[in-house]
Design a protein around this motif. Structure first.
Motif, short mmCIF file in Angstrom:
data_model
loop_
_atom_site.label_atom_id
_atom_site.label_comp_id
_atom_site.label_asym_id
_atom_site.label_seq_id
_atom_site.Cartn_x
_atom_site.Cartn_y
_atom_site.Cartn_z
N LYS A 87 0.86 -1.19 0.00
CA LYS A 87 0.00 0.00 0.00
C LYS A 87 0.88 1.23 0.00
CE LYS A 87 -4.06 -1.41 2.77
NZ LYS A 87 -4.79 -1.09 4.03
N PRO A 88 0.39 2.34 -0.50
CA PRO A 88 1.08 3.60 -0.24
C PRO A 88 1.23 3.80 1.27
CG PRO A 88 -0.59 3.90 -1.92
CD PRO A 88 -0.79 2.52 -1.36
N THR A 90 1.02 6.17 3.45
CA THR A 90 0.02 6.88 4.26
C THR A 90 -1.32 6.16 4.33
OG1 THR A 90 -0.57 8.24 2.35
CG2 THR A 90 1.08 9.14 3.88
N GLU A 91 -1.48 5.10 3.54
CA GLU A 91 -2.73 4.35 3.58
C GLU A 91 -2.68 3.15 4.51
OE1 GLU A 91 -4.14 3.45 -0.35
OE2 GLU A 91 -3.87 5.53 -1.04
N TYR A 92 -1.51 2.85 5.05
CA TYR A 92 -1.44 1.77 6.03
C TYR A 92 -2.24 2.15 7.27
CZ TYR A 92 2.32 -0.81 3.66
OH TYR A 92 3.05 -1.56 2.78
N THR A 93 -2.93 1.17 7.82
CA THR A 93 -3.71 1.38 9.03
C THR A 93 -2.97 0.80 10.24
OG1 THR A 93 -4.87 -0.74 8.85
CG2 THR A 93 -5.82 1.16 7.67
N ASP A 96 -3.06 -2.86 9.89
CA ASP A 96 -2.02 -3.35 8.99
C ASP A 96 -0.69 -3.48 9.73
OD1 ASP A 96 -3.70 -3.41 6.73
OD2 ASP A 96 -3.22 -1.33 6.20
#
Length: 236
Positions: A87-88, A90-93, A96
């Protein structure tokens, strides 16, 4: 009296690379402890299956304890269990992060810590860890910062443990992989994934198994990060 066989622990052993390593180690004469979250019992007295989630604190030690109780020793650990989330950044949660670090780092730590303690007492052993060549050769087409964060750490600790335990007969090595043809990659993605490698193809599971078998039988090799990546880490 027959000689006690060597014992290999394989994590993530229910499918893919892990499942293929079971017969490879059995062919070398090892007893095998095969661990995964869900794994079927098999009719082989020299094969013990253990249902465990290596991201859960204590499950790694439980796998090693099961090996010692059944076979009395641990000679090799293949830290194969791993999670890859592309994932990009900044899109990791947070979920994740917890999932990837739980399996990739906690799993390595718990299993290896207990195994190295047993290896130290018996006078030797071998750690093999599955890594990724994205650590060495980042690719903007495959954004995977959590893989680099965790697998890069595993490459570093492989070298650290190789040196720390060299005088106690314990080796530590890693295989750093390109994209391997496993069920996790749908056939529709294969052509694009093949182009990531200078050799122009994806790796096969047998490529990885053969590399690990080499490391297993190479007593003068330790602290090695062996690239099995079709030239990916060398450049494009």
């Amino acid at each position: 009296m027959s000689e006690q066989p060597k014992v290999a622990i394989i994590t993530g052993a229910s499918r893919g690379i892990g499942a293929a390593l079971i017969p490879a180690y059995r062919k070398l004469g090892f007893a095998v402890v095969a661990a995964a979250r869900s794994i079927d019992d098999q009719h082989d007295p020299e094969l013990l299956t253990v249902s465990a989630d290596v991201s859960v604190p204590g499950d790694g030690a439980r796998i090693v304890d099961a090996a010692l109780q059944r076979f009395g020793r641990v000679d090799t650990v293949v830290n194969n269990a791993g999670i890859f989330v592309a994932k990009p950044f900044t899109e990791y949660t947070d979920d994740d992060y917890d999932a990837v670090t739980g399996v990739n780092l906690r799993g390595f730590f718990d299993v290896s810590r207990s195994a190295v303690a047993a290896m130290t007492q018996q006078g030797g052993g071998h750690l093999v860890t599955v890594s990724t060549s994205l650590v060495d050769h980042a690719n903007s087409a495959v954004p995977s910062a959590l893989a680099s964060l965790t697998k890069g750490g595993l490459n570093a600790v492989t070298k650290a443990l190789a040196i720390e335990y060299a005088d106690r007969g314990i080796r530590a090595n890693a295989v750093s992989l390109g994209v391997i043809r496993t069920p996790m990659h749908p056939p529709s993605t294969h052509a694009a994934l093949a182009r990531l490698h200078p050799l122009g193809r994806m790796g096969d599971i047998d490529d990885v198994v053969e590399a690990i078998m080499y490391l297993e039988q190479a007593p003068f090799v330790t602290g090695e990060i062996l690239h099995v990546d079709g030239g990916q880490s060398a450049g494009h």
